[in-house]
Design a protein around this motif. Structure first.
Motif, PDB file in Angstrom:
ATOM      1  N   LYS A 201      -9.438  12.978 -17.189  1.00 60.92           N
ATOM      2  CA  LYS A 201      -8.003  12.851 -17.447  1.00 60.92           C
ATOM      3  C   LYS A 201      -7.191  12.717 -16.170  1.00 60.92           C
ATOM      4  CE  LYS A 201      -7.887  14.978 -22.022  1.00 60.92           C
ATOM      5  NZ  LYS A 201      -7.435  16.113 -22.859  1.00 60.92           N
ATOM      6  N   ALA A 202      -7.395  13.600 -15.208  1.00 64.83           N
ATOM      7  CA  ALA A 202      -6.634  13.524 -13.961  1.00 64.83           C
ATOM      8  C   ALA A 202      -6.994  12.274 -13.158  1.00 64.83           C
ATOM      9  CB  ALA A 202      -6.837  14.788 -13.134  1.00 64.83           C
ATOM     10  N   PRO A 203      -8.291  11.959 -12.941  1.00 70.33           N
ATOM     11  CA  PRO A 203      -8.615  10.732 -12.196  1.00 70.33           C
ATOM     12  C   PRO A 203      -8.072   9.467 -12.860  1.00 70.33           C
ATOM     13  CG  PRO A 203     -10.539  12.158 -12.338  1.00 70.33           C
ATOM     14  CD  PRO A 203      -9.498  12.747 -13.245  1.00 70.33           C
ATOM     15  N   LEU A 204      -8.162   9.408 -14.200  1.00 65.85           N
ATOM     16  CA  LEU A 204      -7.663   8.223 -14.897  1.00 65.85           C
ATOM     17  C   LEU A 204      -6.157   8.081 -14.724  1.00 65.85           C
ATOM     18  CD1 LEU A 204      -8.328   5.870 -16.785  1.00 65.85           C
ATOM     19  CD2 LEU A 204      -7.928   7.389 -18.722  1.00 65.85           C
ATOM     20  N   LEU A 205      -5.447   9.194 -14.773  1.00 64.32           N
ATOM     21  CA  LEU A 205      -4.001   9.149 -14.609  1.00 64.32           C
ATOM     22  C   LEU A 205      -3.629   8.689 -13.199  1.00 64.32           C
ATOM     23  CD1 LEU A 205      -1.381   9.730 -16.137  1.00 64.32           C
ATOM     24  CD2 LEU A 205      -1.466  12.056 -15.258  1.00 64.32           C
ATOM     25  N   ILE A 206      -4.387   9.148 -12.219  1.00 63.97           N
ATOM     26  CA  ILE A 206      -4.109   8.766 -10.831  1.00 63.97           C
ATOM     27  C   ILE A 206      -4.292   7.261 -10.638  1.00 63.97           C
ATOM     28  CG2 ILE A 206      -4.989   9.006  -8.467  1.00 63.97           C
ATOM     29  CD1 ILE A 206      -5.562  11.958  -9.157  1.00 63.97           C
ATOM     30  N   VAL A 207      -5.143   6.635 -11.444  1.00 64.70           N
ATOM     31  CA  VAL A 207      -5.335   5.189 -11.380  1.00 64.70           C
ATOM     32  C   VAL A 207      -4.280   4.461 -12.211  1.00 64.70           C
ATOM     33  CG1 VAL A 207      -6.892   3.296 -11.951  1.00 64.70           C
ATOM     34  CG2 VAL A 207      -7.797   5.374 -10.912  1.00 64.70           C
ATOM     35  N   LEU A 208      -3.946   5.006 -13.391  1.00 64.29           N
ATOM     36  CA  LEU A 208      -3.011   4.327 -14.280  1.00 64.29           C
ATOM     37  C   LEU A 208      -1.598   4.264 -13.712  1.00 64.29           C
ATOM     38  CD1 LEU A 208      -4.128   5.666 -17.792  1.00 64.29           C
ATOM     39  CD2 LEU A 208      -4.356   3.333 -16.906  1.00 64.29           C
ATOM     40  N   VAL A 209      -1.200   5.280 -12.978  1.00 61.62           N
ATOM     41  CA  VAL A 209       0.165   5.284 -12.426  1.00 61.62           C
ATOM     42  C   VAL A 209       0.374   4.097 -11.480  1.00 61.62           C
ATOM     43  CG1 VAL A 209       1.763   6.554 -10.946  1.00 61.62           C
ATOM     44  CG2 VAL A 209       0.549   7.743 -12.763  1.00 61.62           C
ATOM     45  N   PRO A 210      -0.492   3.871 -10.485  1.00 59.79           N
ATOM     46  CA  PRO A 210      -0.301   2.671  -9.647  1.00 59.79           C
ATOM     47  C   PRO A 210      -0.415   1.366 -10.435  1.00 59.79           C
ATOM     48  CG  PRO A 210      -1.769   4.225  -8.562  1.00 59.79           C
ATOM     49  CD  PRO A 210      -1.585   4.711  -9.963  1.00 59.79           C
ATOM     50  N   VAL A 211      -1.236   1.351 -11.489  1.00 63.16           N
ATOM     51  CA  VAL A 211      -1.351   0.140 -12.304  1.00 63.16           C
ATOM     52  C   VAL A 211      -0.015  -0.169 -12.988  1.00 63.16           C
ATOM     53  CG1 VAL A 211      -2.409  -0.810 -14.389  1.00 63.16           C
ATOM     54  CG2 VAL A 211      -3.837   0.291 -12.659  1.00 63.16           C
ATOM     55  N   VAL A 212       0.617   0.858 -13.565  1.00 61.23           N
ATOM     56  CA  VAL A 212       1.933   0.662 -14.183  1.00 61.23           C
ATOM     57  C   VAL A 212       2.947   0.222 -13.136  1.00 61.23           C
ATOM     58  CG1 VAL A 212       3.852   1.883 -15.293  1.00 61.23           C
ATOM     59  CG2 VAL A 212       1.511   2.244 -16.101  1.00 61.23           C
TER      60      VAL A 212
ATOM     61  N   TRP B  77       2.368  -1.432 -10.322  1.00 59.81           N
ATOM     62  CA  TRP B  77       2.066  -2.816  -9.940  1.00 59.81           C
ATOM     63  C   TRP B  77       2.462  -3.803 -11.042  1.00 59.81           C
ATOM     64  CZ3 TRP B  77      -1.777  -5.937 -12.283  1.00 59.81           C
ATOM     65  CH2 TRP B  77      -2.016  -7.157 -11.632  1.00 59.81           C
ATOM     66  N   ALA B  78       2.118  -3.487 -12.296  1.00 58.95           N
ATOM     67  CA  ALA B  78       2.460  -4.386 -13.405  1.00 58.95           C
ATOM     68  C   ALA B  78       3.972  -4.521 -13.568  1.00 58.95           C
ATOM     69  CB  ALA B  78       1.831  -3.861 -14.697  1.00 58.95           C
ATOM     70  N   SER B  79       4.706  -3.433 -13.388  1.00 59.45           N
ATOM     71  CA  SER B  79       6.160  -3.498 -13.501  1.00 59.45           C
ATOM     72  C   SER B  79       6.758  -4.378 -12.411  1.00 59.45           C
ATOM     73  CB  SER B  79       6.760  -2.091 -13.412  1.00 59.45           C
ATOM     74  OG  SER B  79       6.288  -1.268 -14.449  1.00 59.45           O
ATOM     75  N   ASN B  80       6.210  -4.303 -11.220  1.00 60.04           N
ATOM     76  CA  ASN B  80       6.707  -5.135 -10.127  1.00 60.04           C
ATOM     77  C   ASN B  80       6.425  -6.613 -10.355  1.00 60.04           C
ATOM     78  OD1 ASN B  80       7.787  -3.007  -8.717  1.00 60.04           O
ATOM     79  ND2 ASN B  80       6.060  -2.793  -7.312  1.00 60.04           N
TER      80      ASN B  80
ATOM     81  N   MET C 182       0.831  -1.203   0.000  1.00 59.13           N
ATOM     82  CA  MET C 182       0.000   0.000   0.000  1.00 59.13           C
ATOM     83  C   MET C 182       0.870   1.260   0.000  1.00 59.13           C
ATOM     84  SD  MET C 182      -3.110  -1.037  -0.128  1.00 59.13           S
ATOM     85  CE  MET C 182      -3.994   0.450   0.309  1.00 59.13           C
ATOM     86  N   ILE C 183       1.940   1.253   0.767  1.00 56.24           N
ATOM     87  CA  ILE C 183       2.852   2.395   0.792  1.00 56.24           C
ATOM     88  C   ILE C 183       3.487   2.586  -0.581  1.00 56.24           C
ATOM     89  CG2 ILE C 183       5.055   3.214   1.727  1.00 56.24           C
ATOM     90  CD1 ILE C 183       4.230   1.919   4.391  1.00 56.24           C
ATOM     91  N   GLY C 184       3.832   1.480  -1.226  1.00 53.29           N
ATOM     92  CA  GLY C 184       4.431   1.557  -2.556  1.00 53.29           C
ATOM     93  C   GLY C 184       3.522   2.228  -3.575  1.00 53.29           C
ATOM     94  N   LEU C 185       2.220   1.958  -3.489  1.00 49.47           N
ATOM     95  CA  LEU C 185       1.286   2.600  -4.412  1.00 49.47           C
ATOM     96  C   LEU C 185       1.291   4.113  -4.231  1.00 49.47           C
ATOM     97  CD1 LEU C 185      -1.775   0.164  -4.208  1.00 49.47           C
ATOM     98  CD2 LEU C 185      -0.051   0.308  -6.009  1.00 49.47           C
ATOM     99  N   GLY C 186       1.327   4.566  -2.981  1.00 51.16           N
ATOM    100  CA  GLY C 186       1.383   6.000  -2.733  1.00 51.16           C
ATOM    101  C   GLY C 186       2.685   6.615  -3.218  1.00 51.16           C
ATOM    102  N   VAL C 187       3.797   5.925  -2.959  1.00 47.84           N
ATOM    103  CA  VAL C 187       5.094   6.438  -3.395  1.00 47.84           C
ATOM    104  C   VAL C 187       5.162   6.514  -4.918  1.00 47.84           C
ATOM    105  CG1 VAL C 187       7.578   5.962  -3.418  1.00 47.84           C
ATOM    106  CG2 VAL C 187       6.279   5.659  -1.318  1.00 47.84           C
TER     107      VAL C 187
ATOM    108  N   HIS D  31      10.789  -7.438  -9.608  1.00 45.23           N
ATOM    109  CA  HIS D  31      10.532  -6.920  -8.262  1.00 45.23           C
ATOM    110  C   HIS D  31      11.143  -5.532  -8.082  1.00 45.23           C
ATOM    111  CE1 HIS D  31       9.582  -6.964  -4.074  1.00 45.23           C
ATOM    112  NE2 HIS D  31      10.845  -6.970  -3.687  1.00 45.23           N
ATOM    113  N   GLU D  32      10.282  -4.587  -7.641  1.00 52.17           N
ATOM    114  CA  GLU D  32      10.663  -3.194  -7.344  1.00 52.17           C
ATOM    115  C   GLU D  32      11.153  -2.418  -8.562  1.00 52.17           C
ATOM    116  OE1 GLU D  32       9.962  -1.613  -4.574  1.00 52.17           O
ATOM    117  OE2 GLU D  32       9.068  -3.474  -3.870  1.00 52.17           O
ATOM    118  N   ALA D  33      10.747  -2.841  -9.763  1.00 54.13           N
ATOM    119  CA  ALA D  33      11.027  -2.038 -10.956  1.00 54.13           C
ATOM    120  C   ALA D  33       9.963  -0.974 -11.162  1.00 54.13           C
ATOM    121  CB  ALA D  33      11.099  -2.937 -12.193  1.00 54.13           C
TER     122      ALA D  33
END
Length: 616
Positions: free
Chosen positions: A216-227, A229-232, A58-63, A236-238
């Protein structure tokens, strides 16, 4: 405590800490961490109740959102000024800082090699959450600011990636140099694909109108954690590297909505920081804090006084950088949320791997954060001024539009030792100002060139004074966030007599400067008629009433322009932003030659010539 009141407690405590830090002038991170320690180890009020692995995710998503927002602030145009220095700090700096930090952690703090090497990697990071406020506080010039900003934002994911690879190589049974190199390549690849190409694809869709403005702003706020999570999932931790690259790509695309997106993300970042810096230190145990001893204190001093200066000195050796920039960089390196979050991730993991001294990792990192933020936060302004890479004070006026009136105003303010910069896109209009010693900038104030090359950090008021009312409004809205909307002014419109519904609203323009009716046309006409700028220092015996009596109707017979406080601070007057002139203040006004007002000195009644104010 139930989830709802716990969430409200954390949020209220975080935002209250932010406000307190602003009021008393202490770095926000210090107040936040102290509040987190009180609510966690001291009182036990904040207990999230989640498993450490879930909380770390959860902390990682915020960071991830914080680093994405920082990446959007990195402009490739800045590389034209400090490109080689930035490359040295972001390519050579991390491995050097890692090596020196690990040596200090092992030989000074007494940690085992695996824990020491992971700690050295964690302390590579500085980060936008601490660098940004320091840059605003010190008002560094463009070069020094770019160097610190780029290093902080780029080195955050790099430091985390080094920590991950180090952990994998030293602690996992299948760790090997080949597999570690493969993991590094995988992290770079996923960052390029998901972060780089993904960010470009999102920006392209935004430019094509595939997403409505309100999403646009709400979608971006969701897409960033998705990217993230998918990268991790791939490596791991990419994820932190991916979202930083994604932010850089989108920040350098010509998106019309870029500023609106950044504003939304900045507001969210403040909330996230307020929560994370309460939650993370609240997880510390009193037994962990008791582990801090003199060796830990000695380690922090070595990080400050040896590791950082040595890293910067070797990384920038022979680089075409200003010596004073190197000296500043050799001292300034505060740690922030990424260091705290990474320590919270790897401390328990190292303990589980059998390294008992890993329980010192989190309290030691928090000690480094507290000391560096305090030491650097309270010293950066003074050091930057001594080195000549920052403004001496936060005062002065940036005027957009070179005209006879603005030249008269600039010369009047210079008589009071006020910094003035006159900006215009027509070179010929700036000639009279240059000949009379007024600082000028030739170019478009809203251009990228001005954004990256115009040195105006030391100025804190904006006056848009061209003949175009709508352009003035555009300038005030475009630069309002930089100067503060309460310090962004424009001349009154020539359409003041139109019905209110047809006028520019305050939300679409700056505050109208001076008295009502002070439009471009009237000011220039009055100047041609012989009006000029005068001054009057108020006293207890001859205050505002004595000054204004007998001068006629303000806004018609004369205009109040502003004042200079006893401390030498400039204030622009506006009927939309009134202030009270008191004894010791010096009033600035624009008026025709008139008989002496009651209580006025003969020199006060007759202002000096068109371009020179008279001082009392």
């Amino acid at each position: 405590m139930h989830a709802a009141p716990l969430f409200l407690l954390v949020l209220a405590a975080g935002l209250s800490s932010q406000w307190v830090s602003w009021r008393v002038g202490i770095p926000a991170i210090v107040v936040l961490i102290a509040t987190g320690l009180v609510l966690g180890p001291v009182t036990g009020l904040v207990d999230i109740g989640l498993p450490k692995e879930d909380l770390a995710e959860m902390i990682g998503l915020g960071v991830s959102i914080i680093l994405f927002e920082g990446g959007m602030n990195l402009k490739l145009a800045e590389l034209g000024r400090t490109g080689q220095g930035i490359r040295r700090l972001t390519v050579l700096g991390p491995p050097l800082a890692w090596a020196f930090g690990a040596l200090a952690a092992h030989y000074v703090a007494g940690l085992s090699w695996p824990v020491a090497m992971v700690l050295g990697a964690i302390l590579v990071v500085t980060g936008p959450t601490v660098i940004g406020p320091l840059l605003r506080q010190a008002r560094l010039d463009k070069e020094a600011s770019s160097l610190l900003k780029w290093e902080g934002i780029v080195n955050d994911p790099v430091g985390v990636l080094i920590a991950v690879l180090t952990f994998q190589y030293l602690t996992l049974p299948d760790g090997s140099l080949v597999k570690t190199a493969a993991a590094l390549g995988s992290a770079i690849g996923v960052a390029a694909v998901l972060g780089g190409l993904g960010g470009y694809a999102i920006g392209w869709l935004y430019r094509r109108g595939a997403v409505p403005e309100h999403l646009k702003a709400p979608l971006l706020i969701v897409l960033v954690p998705v990217v993230f999570w998918a990268s991790n999932l791939v490596q791991h931790e990419a994820g932190l590297l991916s979202v930083t690259v994604m932010g850089m790509v989108m920040g350098n695309m010509k998106l019309v909505e870029r500023e609106a997106l950044q504003e939304s993300l900045e507001n969210l970042t403040v909330l996230l920081l307020s929560v994370l810096f309460i939650v993370i230190p609240a997880q510390l145990q009193a037994s962990q804090l008791a582990l801090l001893d003199w060796r830990m204190a000695a380690f922090v001093l070595v990080v400050l006084l040896v590791v950082r200066p040595l890293t910067v000195g070797l990384a920038t050796l022979g680089a075409p950088m200003r010596r004073n920039d190197k000296l500043l960089l050799g001292w300034i390196a505060p740690r922030g949320i990424v260091a705290a979050a990474t320590a919270g991730l790897f401390g328990p993991a190292l303990e589980a791997a059998g390294y008992s001294d890993a329980n010192k990792l989190m309290p030691l990192v928090f000690l480094v954060i507290m000391v560096t933020v305090l030491a650097h936060g309270f010293s950066i302004g003074r050091l930057a001024r001594r080195l000549g890479v920052a403004a001496e004070n936060d005062n002065g006026l940036l005027i957009v539009g070179a005209t006879p009136f603005t030249l008269a105003l600039a010369l009047a303010l210079k008589k009071f030792n006020q910094e003035v910069l006159l900006v215009d896109g027509a070179y010929a209009r700036l000639k009279p100002a240059r000949m009379q010693g007024v600082d000028v900038y030739y170019g478009e104030i809203l251009s990228d060139h001005a954004e990256h090359h115009l040195e105006a950090q030391h100025l804190n008021h904006l006056l848009a004074a061209t003949e175009n009312d709508f352009y003035n409004a555009l300038v005030c809205k475009g630069k309002g966030r930089r100067f503060g909307h309460h310090r962004s002014f424009q001349l009154g419109t020539s359409r003041g007599g139109e019905p209110e519904l047809k006028r520019l609203t305050l939300q679409q323009r700056g505050y109208f400067a001076f008295d009502p009716g002070a439009s471009f046309e009237r000011l220039e006409e009055h100047l041609a008629e012989g009006w000029s700028i005068g001054s009057r220092k108020l006293s207890d015996a001859h205050g505002w009433d004595e000054f204004s009596d007998g001068r006629g109707e303000r806004g018609k017979d004369w205009f109040l322009l502003g004042a200079v406080t006893p401390d030498g601070l400039l204030r622009i007057y506006s009927t939309e932003q009134r202030f009270k002139l008191e004894a010791g203040w010096t009033a600035l006004y624009f008026a025709p030659p008139t008989p002496a007002a009651p209580g006025a000195s003969p020199t006060d009644a007759q202002p000096a010539g068109k371009n020179a104010p008279e001082q009392a």
